[in-house]
Write an enzyme that holds these catalytic residues in place. Structure first.
Site, mmCIF file in Angstrom:
data_model
loop_
_atom_site.group_PDB
_atom_site.id
_atom_site.type_symbol
_atom_site.label_atom_id
_atom_site.label_comp_id
_atom_site.label_asym_id
_atom_site.label_seq_id
_atom_site.Cartn_x
_atom_site.Cartn_y
_atom_site.Cartn_z
ATOM 1 N N ARG A 12 0.845 -1.192 0.000
ATOM 2 C CA ARG A 12 0.000 0.000 0.000
ATOM 3 C C ARG A 12 0.873 1.232 0.000
ATOM 4 N NH1 ARG A 12 -4.622 -0.033 4.274
ATOM 5 N NH2 ARG A 12 -4.807 1.954 3.244
ATOM 6 N N ARG A 68 1.171 4.692 -16.749
ATOM 7 C CA ARG A 68 1.422 4.203 -18.112
ATOM 8 C C ARG A 68 2.432 5.088 -18.830
ATOM 9 N NH1 ARG A 68 -4.064 3.034 -17.854
ATOM 10 N NH2 ARG A 68 -4.654 5.035 -18.734
ATOM 11 N N CYS A 80 -8.411 2.721 -11.751
ATOM 12 C CA CYS A 80 -8.652 3.884 -10.894
ATOM 13 C C CYS A 80 -10.059 3.783 -10.309
ATOM 14 C CB CYS A 80 -8.556 5.174 -11.697
ATOM 15 S SG CYS A 80 -6.915 5.555 -12.318
ATOM 16 N N GLU A 83 -12.164 7.200 -3.966
ATOM 17 C CA GLU A 83 -12.044 6.914 -2.536
ATOM 18 C C GLU A 83 -13.352 7.306 -1.833
ATOM 19 O OE1 GLU A 83 -10.005 5.518 0.719
ATOM 20 O OE2 GLU A 83 -9.174 5.606 -1.294
ATOM 21 N N ARG A 95 -4.169 7.012 -3.389
ATOM 22 C CA ARG A 95 -3.693 5.789 -2.749
ATOM 23 C C ARG A 95 -3.428 4.746 -3.822
ATOM 24 N NH1 ARG A 95 -7.356 8.001 0.844
ATOM 25 N NH2 ARG A 95 -6.802 7.923 3.041
ATOM 26 N N TYR A 113 4.361 5.829 2.091
ATOM 27 C CA TYR A 113 3.499 6.995 2.236
ATOM 28 C C TYR A 113 4.399 8.222 2.184
ATOM 29 C CZ TYR A 113 -0.205 3.809 3.480
ATOM 30 O OH TYR A 113 -1.143 2.816 3.429
ATOM 31 N N ARG A 121 -1.078 6.523 7.732
ATOM 32 C CA ARG A 121 -0.722 5.227 8.329
ATOM 33 C C ARG A 121 0.661 5.332 8.960
ATOM 34 N NH1 ARG A 121 -3.379 0.402 7.157
ATOM 35 N NH2 ARG A 121 -2.103 -0.277 8.904
#
Length: 126
Positions: A12, A68, A80, A83, A95, A113, A121
């Site tokens: 992640r 890409r 895609c 959220e 994210r 992150y 996080r």
């Protein structure tokens, strides 16, 4: 000869953009992916797929398009999605969830992150 076991893993990551422009989205997605790939020794051949999400306030560009165009990931399945809109959430966040093959154990995968997104996080930030 010793057989090497390659396992399917996921990592992640997230980044927060400062303005909703195609260039900002592309540059931040590129930085996030490059860091995630470097931290986890991921080559393009190791990739299975990448899922991107963006908060509601991002609409200038698709994160997958940056992947890409800037990283040459035209043959990797990219998706895609929007959220969830949660009151008080950090705005301008992209994210990612990267699925890849590796020899690393699950606890060795380094989640990435960047910038303001490190607060999302803190338990995963290196």
């Amino acid at each position: 000869m010793v057989a090497v076991t390659r396992l399917l893993r996921a990592l992640r990551g997230a980044v927060a953009i400062t303005e909703d422009t195609p260039e900002e989205v592309a540059s931040q997605v590129e930085a996030l992916l490059r860091e995630a790939f470097a931290q986890n020794d991921i080559a393009t051949e190791d990739l299975v797929s990448i899922v991107f999400t963006a908060t509601d306030d991002i609409g200038s560009a698709f994160p997958a398009q940056a992947a890409r165009e800037r990283l040459g990931l035209a043959d990797v399945p990219l998706l895609c999605a929007r959220e969830m809109k949660v009151e008080g959430a950090l705005p301008g966040v992209i994210r990612l969830l990267v699925h890849f093959y590796t020899e690393r154990d699950r606890h060795e995968v380094k989640h990435v992150y960047l910038g303001l997104a490190t607060g999302l996080r803190p338990d995963l930030v290196i």
